[in-house]
Scaffold this motif. Sequence first.
Motif, mmCIF file in Angstrom:
data_model
loop_
_atom_site.group_PDB
_atom_site.id
_atom_site.type_symbol
_atom_site.label_atom_id
_atom_site.label_comp_id
_atom_site.label_asym_id
_atom_site.label_seq_id
_atom_site.Cartn_x
_atom_site.Cartn_y
_atom_site.Cartn_z
ATOM 1 N N ARG A 70 -2.043 -5.773 14.432
ATOM 2 C CA ARG A 70 -2.143 -4.776 15.701
ATOM 3 C C ARG A 70 -1.802 -3.308 15.058
ATOM 4 N NH1 ARG A 70 1.014 -9.100 15.956
ATOM 5 N NH2 ARG A 70 0.790 -10.590 17.685
ATOM 6 N N VAL A 71 -2.640 -2.504 15.274
ATOM 7 C CA VAL A 71 -2.822 -1.112 14.946
ATOM 8 C C VAL A 71 -2.774 -0.386 16.132
ATOM 9 C CG1 VAL A 71 -4.009 0.483 13.751
ATOM 10 C CG2 VAL A 71 -4.362 -1.647 12.968
ATOM 11 N N ILE A 72 -1.445 0.351 16.321
ATOM 12 C CA ILE A 72 -1.041 1.399 17.310
ATOM 13 C C ILE A 72 -0.980 2.704 16.644
ATOM 14 C CG2 ILE A 72 0.535 1.957 19.088
ATOM 15 C CD1 ILE A 72 1.742 -0.835 19.011
ATOM 16 N N GLY A 73 -1.950 3.608 17.078
ATOM 17 C CA GLY A 73 -2.320 4.817 16.225
ATOM 18 C C GLY A 73 -2.681 4.348 14.915
ATOM 19 N N THR A 74 -1.751 4.917 13.923
ATOM 20 C CA THR A 74 -2.180 4.309 12.658
ATOM 21 C C THR A 74 -0.933 3.508 12.110
ATOM 22 O OG1 THR A 74 -1.105 6.561 11.706
ATOM 23 C CG2 THR A 74 -3.381 6.452 12.049
ATOM 24 N N GLU A 75 -0.160 2.716 13.068
ATOM 25 C CA GLU A 75 0.912 2.111 12.410
ATOM 26 C C GLU A 75 0.380 0.796 12.278
ATOM 27 O OE1 GLU A 75 5.229 1.930 14.220
ATOM 28 O OE2 GLU A 75 3.864 0.551 15.168
ATOM 29 N N VAL A 76 0.415 0.014 11.526
ATOM 30 C CA VAL A 76 -0.088 -1.253 10.947
ATOM 31 C C VAL A 76 0.969 -2.386 11.261
ATOM 32 C CG1 VAL A 76 -1.803 -2.589 9.837
ATOM 33 C CG2 VAL A 76 -1.979 -0.186 10.028
ATOM 34 N N SER A 77 1.048 -3.390 11.648
ATOM 35 C CA SER A 77 1.807 -4.335 12.009
ATOM 36 C C SER A 77 1.320 -5.920 12.331
ATOM 37 C CB SER A 77 2.897 -4.148 12.868
ATOM 38 O OG SER A 77 2.429 -4.059 14.278
ATOM 39 N N GLY A 78 1.941 -6.837 11.786
ATOM 40 C CA GLY A 78 1.404 -8.195 11.999
ATOM 41 C C GLY A 78 2.510 -9.227 11.750
ATOM 42 N N GLY A 79 2.656 -10.252 12.571
ATOM 43 C CA GLY A 79 3.688 -11.179 12.505
ATOM 44 C C GLY A 79 4.903 -10.553 12.262
ATOM 45 N N PHE A 80 5.780 -10.696 11.177
ATOM 46 C CA PHE A 80 7.130 -9.969 11.260
ATOM 47 C C PHE A 80 6.996 -8.791 10.172
ATOM 48 C CE2 PHE A 80 8.111 -14.424 12.171
ATOM 49 C CZ PHE A 80 9.078 -14.407 13.292
ATOM 50 N N TYR A 81 5.848 -8.226 9.894
ATOM 51 C CA TYR A 81 5.563 -7.464 8.798
ATOM 52 C C TYR A 81 5.121 -6.045 9.645
ATOM 53 C CZ TYR A 81 6.081 -11.273 5.729
ATOM 54 O OH TYR A 81 6.557 -12.425 4.860
ATOM 55 N N GLN A 82 5.527 -4.916 8.812
ATOM 56 C CA GLN A 82 4.941 -3.595 9.315
ATOM 57 C C GLN A 82 4.463 -2.800 7.852
ATOM 58 O OE1 GLN A 82 6.754 -1.266 12.048
ATOM 59 N NE2 GLN A 82 6.079 0.621 11.063
ATOM 60 N N ALA A 83 3.383 -2.632 7.732
ATOM 61 C CA ALA A 83 2.936 -1.985 6.644
ATOM 62 C C ALA A 83 3.216 -0.360 6.459
ATOM 63 C CB ALA A 83 1.450 -1.928 6.444
ATOM 64 N N SER A 84 3.713 0.081 5.388
ATOM 65 C CA SER A 84 3.917 1.442 5.458
ATOM 66 C C SER A 84 3.794 2.217 4.114
ATOM 67 C CB SER A 84 5.463 2.021 5.702
ATOM 68 O OG SER A 84 6.014 1.142 4.659
ATOM 69 N N SER A 85 3.217 3.297 4.017
ATOM 70 C CA SER A 85 2.898 4.068 2.791
ATOM 71 C C SER A 85 3.983 4.765 2.177
ATOM 72 C CB SER A 85 1.814 5.336 3.180
ATOM 73 O OG SER A 85 0.643 4.687 3.756
ATOM 74 N N ASP A 86 3.972 5.003 1.081
ATOM 75 C CA ASP A 86 5.118 5.342 0.094
ATOM 76 C C ASP A 86 4.455 6.489 -0.723
ATOM 77 O OD1 ASP A 86 3.992 3.783 -1.653
ATOM 78 O OD2 ASP A 86 5.848 2.715 -2.033
ATOM 79 N N ARG A 87 3.407 7.069 -0.700
ATOM 80 C CA ARG A 87 2.642 8.043 -1.619
ATOM 81 C C ARG A 87 1.913 8.932 -0.870
ATOM 82 N NH1 ARG A 87 -1.446 6.739 -4.476
ATOM 83 N NH2 ARG A 87 -2.194 5.427 -2.985
ATOM 84 N N LEU A 88 2.180 10.324 -1.325
ATOM 85 C CA LEU A 88 1.378 11.440 -0.715
ATOM 86 C C LEU A 88 -0.036 11.218 -0.510
ATOM 87 C CD1 LEU A 88 3.169 14.556 -2.467
ATOM 88 C CD2 LEU A 88 3.328 13.828 0.111
ATOM 89 N N ARG B 154 -6.261 2.604 -3.217
ATOM 90 C CA ARG B 154 -7.330 3.800 -3.821
ATOM 91 C C ARG B 154 -7.219 4.923 -2.759
ATOM 92 N NH1 ARG B 154 -12.602 -0.046 -3.837
ATOM 93 N NH2 ARG B 154 -12.023 -1.849 -4.866
ATOM 94 N N ASP B 155 -7.414 6.229 -3.413
ATOM 95 C CA ASP B 155 -7.340 7.499 -2.767
ATOM 96 C C ASP B 155 -9.098 7.733 -2.534
ATOM 97 O OD1 ASP B 155 -7.315 9.787 -1.490
ATOM 98 O OD2 ASP B 155 -6.441 10.885 -3.386
ATOM 99 N N GLU B 156 -9.363 7.482 -1.122
ATOM 100 C CA GLU B 156 -10.905 7.609 -0.907
ATOM 101 C C GLU B 156 -10.947 8.779 -0.307
ATOM 102 O OE1 GLU B 156 -12.041 4.115 1.239
ATOM 103 O OE2 GLU B 156 -11.919 2.949 -0.563
#
Length: 452
Positions: free
Chosen positions: A127-145, A177-179
């Motif tokens: 599920r992507v709400i805005g640019t927040e990406v989550s699924g199951g019990f997880y949520q993906a998050s960035s940690d780099r500029l 990858r920084d695209e």
Amino acid sequence: MNAGRYRRLAEPLRWTLLGLAVLVLVVFLLAQRQQGIDVSYGRSPASTAGVETGGAGTSDRATVPSVDEMTALVAAAPVVRLPGSVAYWNEQRVREVAGDTRILVAPPGLDKDERERVRDVENATIRVIGTEVSGGFYQASSDRLPAWRAQFATGDVTDLLIALITALRKESTPADRDELRWREPSGPELTTVLTDLRATGRHIAPGATLTDVPETAARNAFPDGAWYVALPVQRYGEPLPRYGPALSARFPDQPIVVMYGLWIEYHGPGAADFAELAGASFYGQFAGVLSRSDYPQRNVLGVYLNRVTDIRYAGLFERPLPYRPADPLRVALPALPWLFAGCVAAFMVLSARSLRRPDRRPGSRRDTAPTRLAGLTALAVEVSLLTDARSNPALTRGIVKLQAARSAWEEKLPARHVRTLLDEAAAELDDTARQVGISSYRPDNYLRGRLS
């Protein structure tokens, strides 16, 4: 000057000096409060500023269908984009790891109930709400500029999707990858921006939500003034115009803040170190709320400028601080002990002269009361120089009782009432002397010594 007139003038002055001495002592003691360690070389005026929430972060236009409707949509297609969605990704890279993954993409700015409806769509793997990406019990998050820049400047969630899908499938995650691609702004583009900056100090491109720059936050962050360029969220997959370096090359001493959607970057003096620290600390704290909300650019810029102010006041960079007026109490604090000593000395001199001119009229209630009152007052002044936090309360209560006894004596209240107040004051001063640990300052011993 006759004795009667002297007493009429000296008595109010003596007690005024005592009151002033007590006031100075209280102010001095309160100024000695223990404070925590402050590692900054200035107190930031933005230290209490927070992120504006509520209506500022929720779009009135954002909405989603019912759970049943979204469930049917996801069952019919592996990727469902609801109206208002802003997230995009590299379809080829995601397809290589997706398998039978089903993705539901919703717009930002949903309220709590609408976000819960999206999460209740059980057949959606991601599920992507805005640019927040989550699924199951997880949520993906960035940690780099670079990842935050792609996410908030163009809505790119490619690396977040790949990381979450591989985590759910228990597979190894490919390297990010920084695209994001850049281009030099064209001559007409740069001319348009420079014209606005020279005229007003800011350029707001069509589609940008910035209405004005928060005045107080901007002044605290950049006292000498900065230029602001606000652009809307850039189209995914297209190169971004690199306005910051182009403007800094022409005006190297001018602070420049550029916004691409909700991505903010700084160019100008000290940018080599300062820009990275400001960006990492800001998005490291606020990326989560920014990814799912629909904040106007003004709100985000205000919080970013407050963070810049906090960093400047931390003393990490040699940037001038705004003027702060001197603290009158801190300036006057060294003089308070001398003022206290002067008041005490003057009180002692006046008290000594008063004791040498007692009123001895037979049967008068003034036979012993003034002598005892003066003696206990002198004791309070002397012992006040030795008290600490443990004995201060008893001393303060004793001084209050002495002042009440003085008022009762001058107003010719019953002698029993005056004696009661003096007895209560003596008990408090006795408690003070015991806590200080000097027996000669106990009232009985002290008054006996004065009379002998």
